[in-house]
Design an enzyme around this catalytic site. Structure first.
Site: not given
Ligand code: F6P
Length: 393
Positions: A14, A122, A146-147, A189-191, A297
């Site tokens: 991302g 990660d 950003i996480d 956010m923060g997977r 986003h």
């Molecule tokens: O890992 C960064 C992140 O922004 C997470 O916080 C979020 O869950 C994920 O990426 C979203 O990713 P995508 O670009 O697939 O929507």
């Protein structure tokens, strides 16, 4: 002068603010040494495109003045200010199919690189490390997300800007919340990690912060705790509240919920209406009004903060210094206010083990100073970290 080197750079996973600032610092510093930098488009897909003849290696050389703007702004070095990635990025997961891996390795060899700088989070770290081992690449990884959940570094590029973005959003929402005496539930956010929610919740004046490390899933007890906490706030004059929830917190059924803030807002409304039935202590909860905001986003956008620009620049320079010393297979890290590097050989087993076990390699420390700070402000952090003074009925 050291031997002229030919280096590749790519962004993976991302996007986040500060990626272009890393690229800028690498290109500028390399230019001073007369080294060549090649920008690989769209992560490792760029290697495949070279093999398929869609891209020519020599067209991908990056120049320090490659992004000039027109008119009187000519000469302005715009990359440091812009979020996104000029190289494009890829967040598709592991190139599991054998033929894709083969093309990536073949594409890499066509560049004739001395080393590759991979800017990733990660997940990318894990994937690119494996590719580098298979291909015998000289790899240096720069952490971004950003996480802020890349292990072994206190900071990843992008986190600080996102933290400011969320903090600003909470500030903005405060006034509409107050005007309507509403409970604002804000999804951050923060997977897998709650750093962004916890930091910006504290900075933005949140009343409740739910993060997966302390509240893996919503429970009846958590909903009750939030409602009782809101009732207490209302008795103490504050008629509105900000509830921050990290996207990694699961729903009541322990499933991932992409709209967890909306789910929580509904649960708070239902429970608080029930709670106040005939109970003076919860007076006013029957009229409670909740709204959910998913920041989405937008958290990955914005002009990179000065800290992120500095971190990006310092990391870029360090990556080239490591390459000059032929000190490869390193993760550039931020530790105790300075830049260092870690051996990938040493840190990857732990990171891979976490991925296998589906645990976050760099979670919020439940006993750490940020959690203690939130608790000391009386912020409700869920039932596991309930502060006796915060919920004083
Ligand atoms: O890992 C960064 C992140 O922004 C997470 O916080 C979020 O869950 C994920 O990426 C979203 O990713 P995508 O670009 O697939 O929507």
């Amino acid at each position: 002068m050291s031997k002229k080197k030919r280096i590749g750079i790519l962004t993976s996973g991302g996007d986040c603010p500060g990626l272009n600032a890393i690229i800028r610092s690498v290109v500028k510093y390399a230019n001073m040494r007369q080294w060549e930098i090649y920008g690989i488009p769209r992560g490792t897909d760029g290697f495949i495109d070279v093999v398929k003849g869609k891209l020519q290696v020599e067209d991908l050389k990056l120049h320090p003045h490659g992004y000039d703007v027109p008119g009187v702004l000519q000469g302005l070095d715009v990359l440091q200010f812009m979020s996104g990635s000029v190289l494009g990025s890829l967040s598709r997961g592991n190139p599991a199919e054998e033929d894709v891996t083969k093309d990536i390795l073949e594409g890499y060899s066509r560049f004739g690189l001395d080393a590759l700088i991979a800017i990733g989070g990660d997940g990318s770290l894990d994937i690119i490390y494996d590719l580098a081992k298979k291909g015998g690449w000289n790899l240096v990884v720069i952490p971004k997300t950003i996480d802020n959940d890349v292990a072994f570094t206190e900071r990843s590029v992008g986190f600080d800007t996102a933290r400011n973005t969320v903090t600003q959003a909470l500030y903005d929402l405060t006034f509409t919340a107050a005007s309507h005496e509403r409970i604002m539930v804000v999804q951050v956010m923060g997977r897998d990690a709650g750093h962004l929610a916890l930091h910006s919740g504290i900075a933005g004046g949140a009343d409740c912060i739910l993060v997966p490390e302390l509240t893996p899933k919503l429970t009846d007890a958590t909903i009750e705790g939030i409602c009782k906490y809101i009732a207490k706030l209302r008795r103490d004059r504050r008629k509105f509240a900000l509830v921050v929830i990290a996207e990694g917190v699961h729903g009541l059924n322990n499933q991932k919920d992409p709209y967890i803030a909306e789910t929580l807002a509904e649960l708070i409304t239902d429970y608080s209406h029930r709670l106040c039935d005939g109970n003076n202590n919860y007076d006013g909860l029957d009229t409670i009004d909740t709204r959910a905001t998913v920041l989405g986003h937008l958290q990955r956008c914005g002009v990179p903060s000065s800290f992120d620009r500095i971190l990006a620049t310092v990391f870029g320079i360090k990556a080239l210094d490591l390459i000059e010393q032929e000190c490869y297979n390193r993760l550039v890290v931020w530790q105790n206010g300075s830049v260092e590097s870690k051996s990938l050989e040493q840190i990857m087993p732990m990171i891979k083990w976490c991925h296998q076990e589906k645990t976050c390699p760099a979670p919020v420390d439940p006993e750490g100073f940020m959690v203690r700070t939130a608790l000391s402000l009386g912020i409700y952090l869920g039932e596991s970290h309930y502060h006796p003074h915060a919920i004083n009925e």
